[in-house]
Write a protein that holds these residues in place. Structure first.
Motif, short mmCIF file in Angstrom:
data_model
loop_
_atom_site.label_atom_id
_atom_site.label_comp_id
_atom_site.label_asym_id
_atom_site.label_seq_id
_atom_site.Cartn_x
_atom_site.Cartn_y
_atom_site.Cartn_z
N LYS D 53 10.01 -4.33 -10.22
CA LYS D 53 9.11 -3.23 -10.55
C LYS D 53 9.09 -2.18 -9.45
N SER D 54 8.86 -2.65 -8.23
CA SER D 54 8.77 -1.68 -7.13
C SER D 54 10.09 -0.97 -6.92
N THR D 55 11.17 -1.66 -7.16
CA THR D 55 12.48 -1.02 -7.01
C THR D 55 12.62 0.09 -8.04
N TYR D 95 2.62 3.97 -3.63
CA TYR D 95 3.46 2.81 -3.41
C TYR D 95 2.63 1.55 -3.28
N GLN D 96 3.35 0.44 -3.42
CA GLN D 96 2.66 -0.85 -3.32
C GLN D 96 2.00 -1.01 -1.94
N GLU D 97 2.70 -0.59 -0.90
CA GLU D 97 2.14 -0.69 0.43
C GLU D 97 1.64 0.70 0.81
N MET D 175 1.66 4.30 -10.19
CA MET D 175 0.80 3.53 -9.29
C MET D 175 1.30 2.09 -9.21
N ASP D 176 1.82 1.71 -8.05
CA ASP D 176 2.36 0.36 -7.88
C ASP D 176 1.27 -0.54 -7.31
N GLU D 177 0.68 -1.34 -8.13
CA GLU D 177 -0.41 -2.25 -7.75
C GLU D 177 -1.51 -1.57 -6.94
N PRO D 178 -2.10 -0.52 -7.49
CA PRO D 178 -3.13 0.20 -6.73
C PRO D 178 -4.40 -0.61 -6.59
MG LIG Z 1 6.33 -4.68 -6.07
#
Ligand SMILES: [Mg+2]
Ligand SMILES: Nc1ncnc2c1ncn2[C@@H]1O[C@H](COP(=O)(O)OP(=O)(O)OP(=O)(O)O)[C@@H](O)[C@H]1O
Ligand SMILES: Nc1ncnc2c1ncn2[C@@H]1O[C@H](COP(=O)(O)OP(=O)(O)OP(=O)(O)O)[C@@H](O)[C@H]1O
Ligand SMILES: [Mg+2]
Lengths: 320, 362, 328, 509
Positions: D53-55, D95-97, D175-178
């Motif tokens: 997903k993040s990729t 981003y996730q981070e 939104m990656d895991e906000p």
């Molecule tokens: Mg991820």
């Protein structure tokens, strides 16, 4: 000296004159070496020079070692430190090399000859006389030298102090001795510091070409121009502008190229056995004539030359 | 437990784990050692008189100070710090041994005092960096000036020549192993190298250094006492500098400007040896090889009477090539890899005309 | 709250305070410390280091460092001497431009290697420190150009004063003012801080990291080039060794002036003040007739004191922040 | 395939990625990444950890260039060469981070690169501050725009990321895991904002492992597995089991399988622990075989207490007794030696040395026990690492690969492996399943339960109420730095716990 000689070129062996000055890329030294080079050509010797880029005490040692390994028979060196080079010079002598110091000396037992520009006392006295002519025998004076451990500068300074103490005309008050490390910037700032800290300063002696030029530059750009006398050892080509603009009235030096020239001839004389370095030995030195070895293997090149507005044009070849 | 499907795809021939010797030979260190050997070979073949015991003697003795200091420096750089004050500590130590000997101390006592001085200097760095938490680059620029200044205060414009020390000590420094030309001291240096290599690569302490270099915070969470580790390293560095100072006094002379500029030489050599300035990566083998590569190149060039100017340029170029090279190499490999992947993976069906609408959303 | 934030940002305050204190104490002991000539000398001494420190600040803020500035100054200084000596009648502004362009080119080499090859600046610039110095040596050899070789008007730039300020100092101040505004109040300037603060985040965020870092190196090179010209104006000779060893002084000045060595914070003004402090301390030790052998040690202590004070101030600000948030 | 699957008419898609491939060295992170986003929809992307997903997000963002595949924005093919390109195309990414600049002020973090300009084209700081304050007001969060981002909690950092993305007025918001670090109230506010943006015509891609959120918020759901696109579903016409089956390719066992364990003597006893301004008077006991849940709102001080116990942070008063003897302050090494393991909440910065290999991370706490005569036994080290990576089913190319290349869930497994390998008596786990997919989550829970069964004491900090309630033998609730409630398993209900978590007046809402 080991394997590999077969593949060697013409370096090393008996006909190479190897010069290791304090460092390279300094006008004074370039001038010295130019004399050495022309003498080597006259003599039919191979001329080689090698030196560190900085005048650090220990940085000359690898260069001496290299000459040892190359089997060079005549090594001329101006030690940055009189003692640090000794072990390496000992190695060289063990390997059969003749060692000449020029410009500055090592401990006497580490070399065969020392080619000195002018007698230490004469250098010291000459500068003091010039100062006396300009400011008389009283007032505060200071010395701006090269590095704190520079052997020749320290010898001159000692001689000056002795002369001031013994000569009744000289009632100066030597307020400070500072060191510009033969670095333009540093010398400049030391000069400035002197004038700021000693408001009554009447004269500065700078027995180093870098120091006197930097001091002159500072004086010429400040309110002290013409008010504070400056004497010392300077390169005519470099100092001419300060004579012209009145910052400096008179300074001194010798012809550095003659030092190199004489060193080369002395080297030849040593290696072909004409001289051994003992007192009283004499040898021919091309255009400079005949020289005699003095006590402690000392050979003096000549007299101190004094430069002023009148004679400067005769001498400004002493530059590049 | 459930058998989860594996989510990692691997292209097998590339993940094949290389083991033992072949890994070492193909690693950066392995290649770098090969470069060193090649250099020596070339020098022996093409530089007259290089292949001689005289070379081993001078070359190794000259390289010794940088080599000994490179050891703790490697550890320090691996933790992501730096020590610029090493040369100044050497000067303090040199000056201490010189002054005390001229003041009538027995040589052994003077040397011990010099080493203690180094140790204390290292501890000063260590306290400021590890416990006060100041950046090491800044601190050691400060102590670079301070320690050199203190050396100057002690010895002023004097210098103490090597001849002031007992002959036995001087002879030890010059002693060679039979006809090999290898200095006797090289044995001690080799032992130091081995000890540092073991400490860094095979002890819990060394393991921790890499972790600290990559992430101080994560290191803290696995119980590594980061400040104490750093403190120990700086003390170790001071100690080595103290030892080098004594060696310096015996080989050359004791002056306030002894060893000036050595810090950059050492750091250049260590970085050339593949130790990452950002911390976390590096090896003792690499650092030692770095020092020796520079020493061999220097020696060979001087024997050829190639001016030092060239040497300076070559040193700089080596340093740059050693770091730029791998990164270009990696970039090339990456792009080759991408191209291969693109070839092996089935191309997605070309989006037909119906998938390329001309209308734009605003 | 506002005041607190300001205080944490103004890292240059303690340095400025220290500078004032130093000048006051020295003057009390030696009143000649503030004569017009002395003030002029103080300013002149600081000028070159100020420019270099300001340039270095740009690079440090992006979490890089440029150790090659001393060598760049050497090359451009010698270039200035060469131009005046070999091209008679060359206009002074042209020399400025040429030297600055050369400086910028040398800086660009650093920048290219750092950004596009992606290798640490410390290693690259340590390499170019050697290479540039080598080039300077090879080029200059034993040749030096003296102030007599240069037009009087050029030398006068560091002699004549306007309102008590030497002209080269005014040039430096103008340059620093422009830099300070661009760094604090333009988007590109702020990007530099973002990059230094967290390069990975900057990349994710879409800040053109390579371009910005590259331009910081180019600017720093350009300023080193400018410093080279001013050096030639001020000092008597330029040659192979001009500017040797300057790099650590420059970094020290920036650090003393509150520029964080790990990027993200600090200002050019702070770096410039740091430069003034470092040069003034030398002058003031001389003026106070402190034993010459002690001077270097005192400079070392000063650098350490500056970073300790900075650290303490930062810690206290962080603590205040924590407590005030807890109270919220 | 499932009947509710839809294939939307292509001309509605504001963004369309087809069969994207992305490899990192030997790792194929994305084998067939596809997604369609329509204007005015909230689209969920779900998948196990490491599904890619993040990729995929980073490809949309222009961070990674895909090795292959097709990419259209507003119908036109694009090839982003940088993040700037994707921004220019109207794509804004969280981003996730969190990616904040610690030295810059909060306001500047939001507006970096596009600060409001005033006279002479110079930045107008006042306007920037005002705009940031306005944004925060609209989000209902009390963050000072002037403070530096340094030292913000993860939750606040996430909020700033959201504010930043919103202020961009992008037509595509990713939104990656906000919500991974947000509490209930904050999540609610975020949803309000997201819906507002959707109604204004933006396309939103929302990634989360929390199904309640996914079903509450989104219009469509795309599932990925093993780097491949699996299916897309209308949210209103599907259910959790369907999605989960698509995600993991099988049926998943019950979550939270806490088995009753024999509870023994107290292992950890904390009395009157106080740190000025952070927490006060904390008393707690954890017994062998017991799982103690520590619940509370974000910022309640749970992490701080755990850090103080483990010795990372100092405390002003109180005592920590472990296995009968007092633990020294500020000495994590002593805590580890005594048998405490700590899985911190920030796994990238604290839990792992990201650039170190999988194996080295696992054996980091074992440095001493794996060495003989002070020398590490390399073979034993390798065996241990392989063993634990295998036991936790870590998905990694090789044990020598850097953990930074693993997906979040696999990274968390490495952190757990590291501590389990050390054979702890007490495990403190801080948000153990944050950002972890359902499959792995139940594995983690089973693991924790197993450990408790083997007599290990567990102190579990979690912001997920179902997790706390499902896993804990006892629940402690913190509020404003104090313990505000203690419940046995039987009496711990969501109402009780939530009440205690907000009990003290003025708690951060
Ligand atoms: Mg991820
Ligand atoms: N963003 C913030 N703003 C102000 N204070 C904060 C913030 N984050 C944390 N704090 C302070 O730190 C204390 C502990 O926060 P911490 O994040 O450790 O709590 P937590 O309960 O562990 O939350 P989390 O669920 O994020 O782990 C809080 O009581 C609060 O005083
Ligand atoms: N820079 C990288 N280098 C090598 N491998 C990578 C890199 N980034 C991601 N991967 C790999 O690609 C795969 C997909 O990772 P990704 O982060 O996209 O997963 P994800 O679906 O976001 O997982 P999570 O839910 O845990 O965040 C993983 O196996 C991961 O290890
Ligand atoms: Mg927490």
């Amino acid at each position: 000296s080991g394997a590999g000689t077969a593949s060697g070129g013409g370096d090393g062996g008996d006909t190479t004159l190897s010069f290791i000055p304090k460092n390279l890329n300094n006008p004074y030294i370039t001038l010295e070496l130019s004399g050495a080079k022309s003498a080597a050509e006259e003599l039919g010797f191979t001329y080689a020079e090698a030196a560190p880029l900085d005048a650090g005490a220990d940085s000359q040692i690898p260069f001496i070692q290299t000459e040892v390994q190359n089997g060079t028979k005549i090594i001329a060196v101006s030690p940055n430190d009189p003692d640090a080079v000794c072990p390496a010079l000992e190695d060289a002598r063990t390997g059969g090399a003749k060692i000449i110091t020029f410009d500055s000396d090592s401990a006497a037992e580490c070399r065969d000859l020392f080619i000195n520009q002018v007698a230490v006392e004469d250098v010291a006295k000459g500068q003091l006389e010039q100062l006396y002519d300009q400011i008389g025998g009283t007032g505060d004076i200071a010395i701006l030298s090269a590095t704190a451990a520079a052997p020749n500068q320290n010898a001159w300074i000692e001689a000056m102090k002795a002369e001031i103490a013994s000569n009744p005309d000289y009632e100066w008050n030597l307020v400070a001795t500072v060191y510009g490390d033969d670095d333009d910037t540093k010398s400049f700032q030391e000069a400035q510091g002197l004038l700021q800290s000693y408001p009554n300063l009447k004269g500065i002696i700078s027995p180093t070409t870098v120091g006197i030029a930097a001091t002159a530059r500072y004086l010429s750009t400040s309110e002290y121009k013409g008010k504070v006398a400056l004497v010392g050892l300077g390169l005519p080509g470099q100092m001419k502008e300060y004579l012209t603009d009145g910052t400096v009235k008179e300074f001194a030096l010798w012809d550095p190229s003659e030092v190199g020239y004489l060193t080369a001839y002395a080297g030849k004389a040593l290696v072909d056995g004409t001289i051994t370095g003992a007192e009283g030995d004499t040898f021919e030195a091309g255009k400079l004539g005949t020289y005699t070895v003095g006590a402690n293997g000392l050979v003096l090149v000549g007299e101190l030359l004094k430069f002023n507005a009148e004679n400067i044009d005769q001498y400004d070849y002493i530059t590049f | 437990m459930t058998s989860a499907p594996t989510a990692t795809f691997t292209i097998t021939e590339e993940t094949r784990v290389r083991t033992g010797l072949s890994r070492l030979l193909l690693s950066r260190d392995g290649l770098f050692v090969a470069v060193l050997l090649l250099l020596v070979l070339v020098a022996c073949l093409f530089v007259p008189r290089f292949a001689s015991p005289v070379t081993t003697g001078y070359l190794l003795l000259n390289a010794m100070p940088a080599l000994l200091i490179a050891l703790p420096m490697t550890l320090i750089i691996i933790t992501g710090e730096i020590d610029l004050s090493v040369a100044s500590i050497v000067a303090m130590s040199t000056v201490t041994v010189g002054t005390l000997t001229t003041a009538g101390w027995p040589f052994g006592a003077a040397a011990a005092a010099a080493i203690v001085v180094g140790l204390i200097a290292g501890a000063v760095n260590g306290v400021l960096i590890a416990f006060v938490g100041l950046p090491s680059l800044a601190v050691t620029i400060g102590t670079l000036a301070l320690f050199r200044g203190l050396a100057l205060v002690v010895i002023g414009d004097r210098s103490v020549s090597a001849s002031s020390y007992p002959d036995a000590a001087i002879e030890l420094v010059g002693a060679k192993l039979g006809g090999t030309g290898i200095p006797v001291l090289a044995i001690a240096v080799a032992a130091a190298v081995a000890i540092f290599a073991i400490v860094l690569h095979a002890t819990p302490f060394g393991r921790g250094l890499f972790a600290v270099g990559y992430s101080k915070e994560a290191a803290r969470f696995v119980g590594i006492r980061v400040p104490r580790v750093k403190f120990v390293l700086y003390v170790l560095s001071g100690l080595m500098c103290g030892v080098v100072g004594v060696f310096w006094a015996l080989s050359y002379s004791a002056r306030s400007d002894s060893a000036s500029g050595l810090e950059l030489t050492v750091i250049a050599a260590v970085l050339l040896g593949g130790v990452s300035i950002f911390g976390g990566r590096g090896s003792i083998l690499g650092a030692v090889t770095g020092v020796l590569v520079i020493a061999v190149v220097t020696y060979a060039m001087r024997l050829q009477r190639i001016p030092d100017v060239t040497l300076v340029i070559v040193t700089g170029a080596l340093l740059i090539v050693s770091v730029v090279g791998p990164s270009i190499f990696a970039a090339v490999r990456r792009s080759l890899h991408v191209r291969r992947v693109q070839r092996t993976l089935p191309r997605p069906a070309r989006a037909g005309a119906e998938n390329a609408p001309h209308r734009r959303l605003t | 709250m506002k005041g607190l934030m300001k205080a944490t940002r103004l890292r240059e305050l303690p340095v400025a305070g220290a500078l004032v204190l130093l000048i006051v104490v020295t003057t009390l002991i030696n009143p000649r410390f503030l004569t017009p000539q002395s003030v002029k000398d103080l300013l002149l001494n600081a000028t070159i280091l100020m420019i270099l420190a300001a340039g270095q600040a740009l690079v440090l803020i992006t979490r890089n460092v440029d150790l090659s500035v001393g060598s760049i100054l050497g090359i451009t200084g010698f270039l200035t001497g060469t131009l005046f000596a070999t091209v008679p009648g060359i206009p002074i502004p042209v020399v400025f431009v040429i030297a600055m362009v050369v400086g910028a080119l040398l800086g660009a080499v650093n920048g290219l290697l750092v950004t596009f090859a992606g290798v640490p600046a410390l290693v690259i610039t340590l390499g170019t420190l050697y290479i540039y110095r080598g080039i300077n040596n090879a080029w200059a050899g034993g040749k030096e150009y003296f102030s007599g070789d240069r037009p009087v008007a050029f030398g006068d730039l560091s002699v004549d004063t306007v309102l008590g300020f030497p002209i080269i100092t005014l040039i430096a101040l103008a340059v620093i003012a422009v830099l300070a505004v661009s760094l604090g109040y333009t988007r590109r300037g702020r990007d530099l801080y973002a990059i230094g603060s967290d390069p990975d985040a900057a990349k994710l965020f879409g800040i053109p990291l390579a371009r910005r870092v590259f331009s910081a190196f180019v600017l720093n090179g350009l300023l080193a080039g400018l410093a080279g010209v001013l050096y030639a104006s001020r000092f008597s000779s330029v040659g192979a060794t001009t500017g040797t060893g300057l790099e650590l002084d420059v970094v020290a000045a920036a650090v003393v002036g509150g520029v964080a060595i790990f990027g993200g914070s600090g200002t050019v003004a702070g770096a410039a003040i740091g430069a003034v402090l470092l040069t003034t301390i030398t002058s003031s030790l001389t003026a106070l007739r402190v034993d010459k052998f002690w001077q270097q040690a005192v400079v070392g202590i000063l650098i350490l004191a500056a970073i300790v004070i900075d650290r303490v101030a930062t810690l206290r600000a962080a603590r205040t922040l924590r407590l005030s948030e807890a109270r919220k | 395939m499932k009947p509710e699957q839809t294939s939307p008419p292509p001309d509605l898609d504001v963004l369309r990625l087809r069969s994207a491939v992305k490899t990192f060295g030997p790792v194929v992170a994305l084998a067939d990444g596809s997604i369609d986003l329509r204007a005015g929809e909230i689209h969920a992307l779900v998948g196990e950890n490491g599904a890619g997903k993040s990729t995929l997000v980073k490809i949309l963002a222009g961070v990674h260039a895909p090795d292959a595949g097709e990419f259209f924005v507003a119908g036109a093919p694009v090839a982003f060469r940088s993040v700037a390109d994707s921004k220019a195309a109207g794509i804004s990414v969280i981003y996730q981070e969190p990616t904040l600049f610690p030295d810059l002020s909060v306001a500047e973090n939001i507006f970096i690169g596009r600060q409001p300009r005033g006279r002479l084209g110079l930045i107008d700081r006042g306007a920037m501050r005002a705009a940031a304050a306005e944004l925060f007001a609209s989000l209902g969060v009390p963050i000072d725009p002037d403070r530096p981002a340094e030292g913000l909690s993860i939750a606040d950092q996430q909020i700033i990321e959201i504010a930043k993305a919103i202020s961009l007025d992008a037509r595509v918001l990713v939104m990656d895991e906000p919500t991974a670090a947000l509490s209930g109230a904050e999540v609610d506010r975020l949803f309000v904002v997201a819906r507002r943006l959707r109604d204004q015509g933006a396309a939103i891609l929302f990634i989360s492992h929390r199904f309640d959120e996914v079903f509450d918020l989104t219009d469509r759901i795309t599932v990925m597995r093993d780097g491949r696109y699996i299916s897309t579903h209308e949210t209103s016409r599907t259910d959790v089991p369907t999605i989960v089956r698509a995600m993991v390719g099988r049926d998943v066992d019950t979550l939270f399988p806490k088995e009753p364990a024999r509870i023994g003597e107290p292992v950890l006893t904390v009395r009157g622990l106080t740190r000025a301004g952070v927490f006060a008077d904390v008393d707690l006991d954890v017994r062998a075989g017991e799982i103690v849940g520590l619940a509370g709102l974000v910022g309640a001080g749970r992490t701080e207490v755990a850090r103080a116990i483990f010795g990372i942070d100092p405390y002003d008063e109180g005592s920590v007794v472990f296995a009968g003897s007092a633990l020294p302050q500020r000495a994590p090494d002593a805590a580890i030696r005594a048998g405490i393991g700590f899985v911190p909440e920030d796994r990238r910065k604290q839990g792992l040395v990201m650039d170190l290999s999988v194996a080295r991370n696992i054996t980091l706490t074992l440095r001493r026990s794996l060495s003989r005569f002070g020398i590490i036994d390399a073979a034993a080290e390798r065996r241990t690492a392989d063993d634990w990576a295998g036991r936790l089913q870590v998905k990694a190319g090789s044990p020598r690969i850097a953990v930074s290349t693993l997906s979040g869930g696999n990274q968390q497994k490495i952190v757990l492996a590291k501590w389990l390998a050390n054979d702890p008596k007490l495990l403190i786990v801080d948000e153990p399943t944050r950002g972890i997919d359902v499959g792995t989550k139940s594995e983690v829970h089973r693991l924790l339960s197993d450990l408790a069964g083997r007599g290990i004491a567990i102190l579990m900090i979690s912001s997920e109420l179902p997790e706390v309630l499902g896993m804990s033998d006892r629940v402690l609730v913190m509020c404003e730095g104090r313990i505000s409630g203690r419940f046995d398993r039987a009496e711990a209900t969501s109402e009780n716990v939530m009440h205690a978590a907000t009990a003290v007046e003025g708690a951060r809402a």
